[in-house]
Design an enzyme around this catalytic site. Structure first.
Site, PDB file in Angstrom:
ATOM      1  N   THR A 206     -27.247   3.118  -8.659  1.00  0.00           N
ATOM      2  CA  THR A 206     -27.139   4.656  -8.846  1.00  0.00           C
ATOM      3  C   THR A 206     -28.092   5.037  -9.723  1.00  0.00           C
ATOM      4  OG1 THR A 206     -25.392   3.999 -10.290  1.00  0.00           O
ATOM      5  CG2 THR A 206     -24.723   4.668  -8.204  1.00  0.00           C
ATOM      6  N   ASP A 238     -17.862   6.050 -11.709  1.00  0.00           N
ATOM      7  CA  ASP A 238     -16.696   5.757 -11.220  1.00  0.00           C
ATOM      8  C   ASP A 238     -16.464   6.437 -10.194  1.00  0.00           C
ATOM      9  OD1 ASP A 238     -16.418   3.833 -13.249  1.00  0.00           O
ATOM     10  OD2 ASP A 238     -15.457   5.250 -14.448  1.00  0.00           O
ATOM     11  N   LYS A 271     -16.906  18.937 -14.950  1.00  0.00           N
ATOM     12  CA  LYS A 271     -15.757  19.167 -15.672  1.00  0.00           C
ATOM     13  C   LYS A 271     -15.680  18.138 -16.771  1.00  0.00           C
ATOM     14  CE  LYS A 271     -12.966  21.979 -12.555  1.00  0.00           C
ATOM     15  NZ  LYS A 271     -12.213  21.866 -11.339  1.00  0.00           N
TER      16      LYS A 271
HETATM   17  O1  RIB Z   1     -16.737   4.733 -16.840  1.00  0.00           O
HETATM   18  C1  RIB Z   1     -16.225   5.604 -17.646  1.00  0.00           C
HETATM   19  C2  RIB Z   1     -15.064   4.743 -18.352  1.00  0.00           C
HETATM   20  O2  RIB Z   1     -15.474   3.678 -18.951  1.00  0.00           O
HETATM   21  C3  RIB Z   1     -14.359   5.474 -19.252  1.00  0.00           C
HETATM   22  O3  RIB Z   1     -13.113   6.349 -18.778  1.00  0.00           O
HETATM   23  C4  RIB Z   1     -14.114   4.508 -20.246  1.00  0.00           C
HETATM   24  O4  RIB Z   1     -12.560   4.420 -20.371  1.00  0.00           O
HETATM   25  C5  RIB Z   1     -14.646   3.146 -19.937  1.00  0.00           C
HETATM   26  O5  RIB Z   1     -13.719   2.227 -19.274  1.00  0.00           O
END
Ligand code: RIB
Length: 292
Positions: A206, A238, A271
């Site tokens: 990415t 994520d 957001k």
């Molecule tokens: O990728 C972001 C996440 O990394 C956050 O939400 C934090 O909890 C860490 O795990």
């Protein structure tokens, strides 16, 4: 069904205009606690898009643990694989500065996710079309899951973050590895294009707002991102992973899945909070239409 085996954290976010030097105190302008954890975030991203998602993980028997468990349930993530252990719930200290973030994770109960917990939830794993992993749970557990999935011929998507916890031999057992550019260089010690060429259709790097790239066996395919104004980039990776898993398990090609995941990630940064901007499927499809 997608099974996510990973971390569940409470994100403790602080925003500051001045990044403190060592020994210095500055005044920040925002403090908040919001659900996070790479595992939980990826589970929520896929569930919002319409996938059935089973989470296997652990929280503590404390207020954060209760809140995070309720949040996942509310997001329609299946929570039967979440164990409440005697350690404190994992937290992530997130320092937001200049539209970027620096994160320190204290794993707490996430490090209780062990082989026994995996065995207890084996039925979920057996029913999965993909298993998603990140590196905020113990390495021995990752290794065990990789072996189990190899024996059961279940595809595995491993998001190698934090990269320091990655072991190079794992590449042989994963179906997809999804580092960002920095993680890719940290893991393989060379530029990402050289790395991609060694692993056709396996590593997807990415590239932030520039999208993502992979090697299709003939050429490096760069799938451009959607340029947008970022409010908070926490959880963009994520969202990409959850959306990619959703797309690939619903029959899209790698290229189309990457395109879909790029769009989902672009929406997520508009957001605040890791999970705040994760889109529903309609929003992703609308933006894909706009791009035509
Ligand atoms: O990728 C972001 C996440 O990394 C956050 O939400 C934090 O909890 C860490 O795990």
């Amino acid at each position: 069904m997608i099974t996510v085996i990973g971390s569940i954290n409470m994100d403790i976010a602080i925003r500051t205009d001045i990044f403190p030097k060592q020994g210095e105190t500055v005044l920040g302008n925002l403090f908040t606690t919001i659900p996070g954890g790479k595992g939980a975030n990826q589970a929520v991203a896929a569930a919002r898009l319409g996938s059935q998602v089973q989470m296997i993980g652990a929280v503590g028997q404390d207020a954060f643990g209760n809140e995070l468990y309720a949040n996942l349930k509310n997001e329609k993530v299946h929570v039967a694989g979440i164990t409440k252990t005697s350690n404190s719930t994992g937290i992530a200290n997130i320092l937001l500065h200049n539209n970027d973030n620096r994160i320190i994770v204290v794993p707490g109960s996430n490090f209780d996710v062990d082989q026994q917990m995996i065995d207890q939830n084996m039925d979920f794993i057996k029913q999965s079309s993909i298993v998603m992993l990140q590196l905020e749970i113990p390495a021995e557990t990752i290794e065990y899951v990789l072996d189990v999935c190899e024996k059961l011929s279940i595809p595995v998507l491993l998001n190698p973050a934090p990269a320091a916890n990655y072991k190079r031999e794992w590449i042989e057992k994963v179906t997809y590895l999804t580092p960002n550019e920095t993680e890719c260089e940290e893991i393989f010690g060379t530029d990402y294009e050289t790395v991609l060429k060694k692993y056709p259709n396996k590593i997807i790097v990415t590239l932030g707002g520039d999208g993502a790239a992979y090697y299709d066996g003939n050429k490096i395919v760069k799938v451009p991102g959607f340029k947008t104004k970022a409010v908070d980039t926490t959880g963009a990776g994520d969202t990409f992973n959850g959306a990619f898993a959703h797309a690939i398990t619903t029959g899209k090609s790698i290229e189309k899945s990457v395109e879909f995941a790029n769009i989902a990630a672009s929406l997520s940064v508009e957001k605040f909070g890791a999970q705040g901007g994760m889109p529903q499927i309609e929003k992703v499809n609308a933006r894909l239409e706009d791009m035509k």
